[in-house]
Design a protein around this motif. Structure first.
Motif, PDB file in Angstrom:
ATOM      1  N   ARG A   1       0.825  -1.217   0.000  1.00 19.29           N
ATOM      2  CA  ARG A   1       0.000   0.000   0.000  1.00 19.29           C
ATOM      3  C   ARG A   1       0.856   1.262   0.000  1.00 19.29           C
ATOM      4  N   GLU A   2       1.950   1.241   0.757  1.00 14.98           N
ATOM      5  CA  GLU A   2       2.748   2.455   0.935  1.00 14.98           C
ATOM      6  C   GLU A   2       3.693   2.712  -0.228  1.00 14.98           C
ATOM      7  N   PHE A   3       4.309   1.646  -0.758  1.00 13.87           N
ATOM      8  CA  PHE A   3       5.371   1.805  -1.762  1.00 13.87           C
ATOM      9  C   PHE A   3       5.080   1.068  -3.071  1.00 13.87           C
ATOM     10  N   GLN A   4       3.891   0.439  -3.163  1.00 15.76           N
ATOM     11  CA  GLN A   4       3.562  -0.386  -4.334  1.00 15.76           C
ATOM     12  C   GLN A   4       4.618  -1.477  -4.543  1.00 15.76           C
ATOM     13  N   THR A   5       5.126  -1.997  -3.438  1.00 11.79           N
ATOM     14  CA  THR A   5       6.165  -3.019  -3.440  1.00 11.79           C
ATOM     15  C   THR A   5       5.535  -4.400  -3.350  1.00 11.79           C
ATOM     16  N   VAL A   6       5.931  -5.295  -4.228  1.00  5.93           N
ATOM     17  CA  VAL A   6       5.471  -6.680  -4.114  1.00  5.93           C
ATOM     18  C   VAL A   6       6.147  -7.304  -2.900  1.00  5.93           C
ATOM     19  N   GLY A   7       5.326  -7.786  -1.978  1.00  6.60           N
ATOM     20  CA  GLY A   7       5.831  -8.409  -0.769  1.00  6.60           C
ATOM     21  C   GLY A   7       5.263  -9.802  -0.595  1.00  6.60           C
ATOM     22  N   VAL A   8       6.009 -10.639   0.121  1.00 10.81           N
ATOM     23  CA  VAL A   8       5.604 -12.017   0.386  1.00 10.81           C
ATOM     24  C   VAL A   8       5.907 -12.335   1.840  1.00 10.81           C
ATOM     25  N   THR A   9       4.958 -12.963   2.523  1.00  9.28           N
ATOM     26  CA  THR A   9       5.235 -13.552   3.823  1.00  9.28           C
ATOM     27  C   THR A   9       5.743 -14.962   3.564  1.00  9.28           C
ATOM     28  N   TYR A  10       7.010 -15.169   3.816  1.00  8.02           N
ATOM     29  CA  TYR A  10       7.737 -16.392   3.477  1.00  8.02           C
ATOM     30  C   TYR A  10       7.701 -17.285   4.722  1.00  8.02           C
ATOM     31  N   GLU A  11       6.851 -18.287   4.699  1.00  3.79           N
ATOM     32  CA  GLU A  11       6.624 -19.155   5.857  1.00  3.79           C
ATOM     33  C   GLU A  11       7.333 -20.497   5.662  1.00  3.79           C
ATOM     34  N   VAL A  12       8.011 -20.933   6.703  1.00  4.74           N
ATOM     35  CA  VAL A  12       8.731 -22.202   6.680  1.00  4.74           C
ATOM     36  C   VAL A  12       8.112 -23.128   7.723  1.00  4.74           C
ATOM     37  N   GLY A  13       7.944 -24.393   7.378  1.00  2.00           N
ATOM     38  CA  GLY A  13       7.350 -25.344   8.304  1.00  2.00           C
ATOM     39  C   GLY A  13       8.186 -25.533   9.558  1.00  2.00           C
TER      40      GLY A  13
END
Length: 409
Positions: free
Chosen positions: A370-382
């Protein structure tokens, strides 16, 4: 993120109803695995006393006088069974409980150890260490669980020298400092936590351009999420390597690290919250907490330099490997898909679990978008993903990012 298993296995439908407001900023929203009534205003913590307790005959001792420890009480149920009671930092809270203690005896003996929780249930297979640094996983066949009660118990030999028992290996804020030093990385301080611990950031910029496009990497918003930090460290170490592709990336981009987002929670052995009693990854919008405010202000200062923020990864842990991406009807750039395809191509047989969602909830990747139009991912590891696989995927993720941002000659 630490979420209830039942909800996770039913599908991780991450977004509940979002009520729009008349202002440009979104109001705080909750996710389906948050406890009812959770907010990001500061709340008092329940007492967590550093203590030494002995019980039984011969006496078995237990203590929590080290960073990352967590237990509340200890007593002998009978001659062979000892109960460890674990309370969270405060409640309501996500029910995935963390624990950590040292245990020893006046005379070597065997003992049954029961883990019982208030406001939580058993999640993590115990990890054992004789030095607090090198860890082994308790044989799963030795662990018994009562799913309905949320408790677990196991038998162990208790020696005269302490054994560390922890939900996950301990990577404290001091360990983060040591790791940064081992890579020759100098950190800056962008703020202080509730308990006065420094909030660190690292800027890796070999481009000579303070406005170079920025990549943002962060971890440990949730204290117990060790496998996510292993992926984060591997990703950073890959970026810092002398590989030609990574050298080219460092010459053209700056990499912004937030390597320990919640040092109070990590060093305090918290289940999920900071010292304000808040889940930090719900505060990217309200900004009620010093940790999220510090990163917000730091990122806005970096953005003032004029360079774009081109990619963001926030490393976490949960029940299994999953990438929480931005819904494609909002992202539209194709970056997430190309990045995931690059990982898939480099790790044969690895199944990519991609779970897109909208950007209403006030979590880190959504704020960056929303702030920077940056593609972000929450990278979750088991939680139990083998370390070799964690590292293979993280290295592939770093190379896939480089391929996205730098054209291959």
């Amino acid at each position: 993120m630490m979420n209830e298993q039942r909800i996770r296995l039913l599908g991780l439908i991450a977004i509940v109803a979002f009520q729009a407001c008349s202002t440009a900023k979104p109001v705080a929203t909750t996710l389906s695995y948050d406890p009812p009534g959770a907010t990001t205003e500061s709340k008092p913590l329940d007492p967590h006393h550093k203590r030494l307790i002995g019980a039984g005959d011969p006496v078995v001792w237990i203590d929590n006088r080290f960073d990352g420890a967590r237990f509340s009480d200890f007593y002998a149920v009978n001659d062979t069974l000892f109960r460890v009671v674990i309370h969270p930092e405060n409640a309501p809270i996500n029910r995935s409980a963390f624990y950590g203690f040292r245990i020893w005896a006046d005379t070597r003996r065997s003992a049954w150890i029961e883990l019982t929780y208030e406001n939580g249930s058993h999640r993590y297979v115990p990890k054992l260490s004789v030095d607090g640094k090198n860890w082994s996983v308790l044989d799963s066949s030795a662990l018994h669980r009562d799913e309905e009660a949320g408790t677990a118990w196991f038998k162990m030999d208790v020696d005269r020298e302490p054994t560390w028992v922890s939900a996950q290996p301990l990577f404290t804020s001091a360990d983060t400092n040591d790791w940064l030093a081992s890579l020759g990385l100098e950190s800056g301080i962008i703020g202080l936590t509730h308990e006065g611990r420094p909030l660190l950031n690292v800027v890796i910029n070999e481009s000579g351009n303070p406005s170079a496009p920025a990549i943002v990497l962060m971890t440990r918003q949730h204290p117990p999420e060790l496998t996510g930090e292993i992926a984060f460290r591997t990703f950073v170490e890959t970026v810092m390597s002398d590989n030609e592709r990574m050298s080219a990336l460092r010459r053209t981009h700056q990499i912004i690290l937030y390597p320990m987002m919640n040092p109070d929670g990590v060093d305090g052995g918290h289940w999920r919250h900071n010292a304000g009693g808040v889940d930090l990854n719900r505060d990217w919008g309200p900004f009620n907490q010093p940790e999220t405010r510090a990163v917000r202000d730091n990122m806005k200062n970096i953005a003032k330099g004029g360079g774009p923020i081109v990619f963001m990864l926030d490393f976490h842990s949960t029940w299994y490997d999953v990438f929480y991406t931005i819904a494609r009807d909002e992202e539209r750039s194709g970056i997430s898909d190309r990045w995931l395809d690059g990982i898939r191509a480099q790790v044969p047989g690895y199944v990519i679990r991609d779970e897109p969602s909208g950007t209403a909830p006030t979590i880190s990747k959504n704020w960056f978008f929303r702030e920077f139009q940056t593609v972000g991912v929450t990278y979750e590891v088991g939680d139990s993903t083998p370390e070799a696989l964690i590292k293979n995927v993280a290295r592939a993720a770093a190379f896939s990012m480089a391929d996205l941002l730098i054209p291959i000659p």
